[in-house]
Scaffold this motif. Structure first.
Motif, short mmCIF file in Angstrom:
data_model
loop_
_atom_site.label_atom_id
_atom_site.label_comp_id
_atom_site.label_asym_id
_atom_site.label_seq_id
_atom_site.Cartn_x
_atom_site.Cartn_y
_atom_site.Cartn_z
N PHE A 93 0.83 -1.21 0.00
CA PHE A 93 0.00 0.00 0.00
C PHE A 93 0.86 1.26 0.00
CE2 PHE A 93 -3.34 -2.92 1.76
CZ PHE A 93 -4.23 -2.76 0.70
N LYS A 94 1.98 1.22 0.71
CA LYS A 94 2.86 2.38 0.70
C LYS A 94 3.46 2.63 -0.69
CE LYS A 94 4.33 2.72 5.52
NZ LYS A 94 5.49 2.66 6.47
N ALA A 95 3.66 1.55 -1.44
CA ALA A 95 4.21 1.69 -2.79
C ALA A 95 3.19 2.24 -3.77
CB ALA A 95 4.73 0.34 -3.29
N GLY A 96 1.90 2.21 -3.39
CA GLY A 96 0.87 2.78 -4.25
C GLY A 96 -0.21 1.83 -4.68
N ALA A 97 -0.27 0.64 -4.08
CA ALA A 97 -1.33 -0.32 -4.43
C ALA A 97 -2.69 0.20 -3.96
CB ALA A 97 -1.04 -1.68 -3.81
N ASP A 98 -3.72 -0.19 -4.69
CA ASP A 98 -5.09 0.17 -4.30
C ASP A 98 -5.79 -0.98 -3.58
OD1 ASP A 98 -5.62 2.90 -5.76
OD2 ASP A 98 -4.57 1.63 -7.19
N ASP A 99 -5.33 -2.21 -3.82
CA ASP A 99 -5.90 -3.37 -3.14
C ASP A 99 -4.86 -4.48 -3.18
OD1 ASP A 99 -7.64 -4.96 -1.76
OD2 ASP A 99 -9.24 -4.91 -3.25
N TYR A 100 -5.07 -5.52 -2.37
CA TYR A 100 -4.06 -6.55 -2.16
C TYR A 100 -4.78 -7.88 -2.04
CZ TYR A 100 0.50 -8.13 -0.25
OH TYR A 100 1.73 -8.72 -0.03
N LEU A 101 -4.47 -8.84 -2.92
CA LEU A 101 -5.13 -10.15 -2.91
C LEU A 101 -4.07 -11.24 -2.81
CD1 LEU A 101 -7.82 -11.67 -3.15
CD2 LEU A 101 -7.56 -11.61 -5.64
N VAL A 102 -4.20 -12.10 -1.81
CA VAL A 102 -3.20 -13.12 -1.54
C VAL A 102 -3.58 -14.44 -2.22
CG1 VAL A 102 -2.08 -14.47 0.28
CG2 VAL A 102 -2.56 -12.05 0.65
N LEU A 112 -14.48 -9.00 -8.64
CA LEU A 112 -15.24 -8.07 -7.79
C LEU A 112 -14.35 -6.94 -7.28
CD1 LEU A 112 -17.40 -10.58 -5.72
CD2 LEU A 112 -18.21 -9.01 -7.48
N ARG A 113 -13.14 -7.27 -6.88
CA ARG A 113 -12.22 -6.25 -6.39
C ARG A 113 -11.83 -5.28 -7.51
NH1 ARG A 113 -8.91 -7.49 -1.52
NH2 ARG A 113 -9.86 -9.23 -0.44
N LEU A 114 -11.58 -5.83 -8.70
CA LEU A 114 -11.22 -4.98 -9.83
C LEU A 114 -12.35 -4.02 -10.19
CD1 LEU A 114 -9.36 -7.50 -12.15
CD2 LEU A 114 -8.42 -5.38 -11.24
N ARG A 115 -13.56 -4.53 -10.22
CA ARG A 115 -14.69 -3.66 -10.58
C ARG A 115 -14.90 -2.57 -9.53
NH1 ARG A 115 -18.14 -8.47 -13.24
NH2 ARG A 115 -17.60 -8.01 -15.40
N ALA A 116 -14.66 -2.92 -8.27
CA ALA A 116 -14.78 -1.90 -7.22
C ALA A 116 -13.71 -0.83 -7.40
CB ALA A 116 -14.66 -2.55 -5.85
N LEU A 117 -12.49 -1.23 -7.72
CA LEU A 117 -11.41 -0.26 -7.95
C LEU A 117 -11.72 0.64 -9.14
CD1 LEU A 117 -8.18 -2.41 -7.44
CD2 LEU A 117 -9.24 -0.82 -5.84
N ILE A 118 -12.20 0.03 -10.21
CA ILE A 118 -12.50 0.80 -11.42
C ILE A 118 -13.66 1.76 -11.18
CG2 ILE A 118 -13.31 0.63 -13.81
CD1 ILE A 118 -11.84 -2.13 -13.87
N ARG A 119 -14.65 1.30 -10.43
CA ARG A 119 -15.79 2.16 -10.12
C ARG A 119 -15.34 3.39 -9.33
NH1 ARG A 119 -18.66 -1.44 -8.10
NH2 ARG A 119 -18.17 -1.14 -5.90
N ARG A 120 -14.49 3.16 -8.34
CA ARG A 120 -14.02 4.28 -7.52
C ARG A 120 -13.12 5.23 -8.30
NH1 ARG A 120 -13.45 0.17 -3.45
NH2 ARG A 120 -11.18 0.11 -3.72
N SER A 121 -12.42 4.70 -9.29
CA SER A 121 -11.50 5.55 -10.05
C SER A 121 -12.19 6.36 -11.13
CB SER A 121 -10.41 4.69 -10.70
OG SER A 121 -10.93 3.96 -11.80
N GLY A 122 -13.45 5.98 -11.45
CA GLY A 122 -14.17 6.70 -12.51
C GLY A 122 -13.71 6.33 -13.89
N SER A 123 -13.09 5.15 -14.08
CA SER A 123 -12.56 4.75 -15.38
C SER A 123 -13.57 4.00 -16.24
CB SER A 123 -11.33 3.84 -15.18
OG SER A 123 -10.33 4.51 -14.46
N HIS A 124 -14.85 4.04 -15.86
CA HIS A 124 -15.82 3.17 -16.52
C HIS A 124 -16.85 3.94 -17.34
CE1 HIS A 124 -17.54 4.48 -12.70
NE2 HIS A 124 -18.74 4.29 -13.23
N ASN A 125 -16.57 5.18 -17.69
CA ASN A 125 -17.58 6.00 -18.34
C ASN A 125 -18.05 5.45 -19.68
OD1 ASN A 125 -17.46 7.84 -16.24
ND2 ASN A 125 -15.80 8.99 -17.16
#
Length: 223
Positions: A93-102, A112-125
């Motif tokens: 996260f300090k390096a700049g990650a938005d989410d972390y999946l093990v 689901l995590r990717l879609r949530a990230l994209i939704r928050r970033s506004g990249s889905h117009n």
């Protein structure tokens, strides 16, 4: 326009399966297995999001992420790794990650995590695809017909997604099998025809055109 992802993973078995699964979910996926290639693509190409493994040949994933951020590349990044300690997560996260999946993980969770990230970033117009009366929302994964949500099983939705993201183009049976079952080695590929039959009954058999000896094509109907 469909959502374009950068998938960075050097485990061939995992990367092939995850790429097929993501394609079945309607994403366009650029797969790279080398750190230097990943760094270059992330700096020069436009993506809705990136899935980034940390242990890579030639350049570590953490260094790639830091370089992207230092060069003002703000695409959402989901780290995918076997490094599962709390300190590893903090470093990511300090390096700049938005989410972390093990690893190991279920591919549906990654989607689901990717879609949530994209939704928050506004990249889905521009993530919607229209084919006649059908509309596919690449961000949510939802499908509508004549403005009404379609009630589809998970396999039916993957199958229709694989067709609508290539609307008007003949899609091979092998590609459809990979899109529907991608990550599930135990699935019976022969059941594709059963799923296709159910799907055609739900949305009208005229919308999906069989191509003898090859596969199917989504032709749509006038809206």
């Amino acid at each position: 326009m469909t959502l374009r992802l950068l998938l960075v993973e050097d485990d061939q078995r995992l990367s092939d399966k995850l790429q097929r699964f993501l394609i079945g979910e309607g994403f366009v996926v650029d797969l790279v297995t080398d750190g230097e290639d990943a760094l270059h693509l992330g700096l020069t190409q436009e993506y809705a999001a990136a899935v980034l493994d940390l242990g890579l040949p030639s350049l570590d994933g953490m260094a790639i992420l830091q370089a992207w951020r230092q060069n003002q590349r703000d695409l959402p990044v989901l780290i995918l790794t076997a490094r599962d300690t709390w300190l590893d997560r903090i470093a990511g996260f300090k390096a700049g990650a938005d989410d972390y999946l093990v690893k190991p993980f279920h591919p549906e969770e990654a989607v689901l995590r990717l879609r949530a990230l994209i939704r928050r970033s506004g990249s889905h117009n521009s993530a919607k695809i229209v084919c006649g009366t059908l509309t596919y929302d690449g961000m949510t994964g939802g499908m509508e017909m004549a403005g009404q949500p379609l009630k589809l099983t998970a396999f039916e939705l993957r199958l229709l997604t694989a067709l609508i993201t290539r609307k008007g183009v003949a899609v091979s049976r092998n590609h459809l099998i990979a899109s529907v079952y991608g990550y599930d080695e135990d699935a019976e590929a022969g059941s594709l025809e059963v799923i296709m039959s159910r799907l055609r009954r739900k949305i009208s058999p005229h919308i999906i055109e069989p191509i003898r000896g090859y596969g199917y094509r989504l032709v749509g109907l006038p809206s």
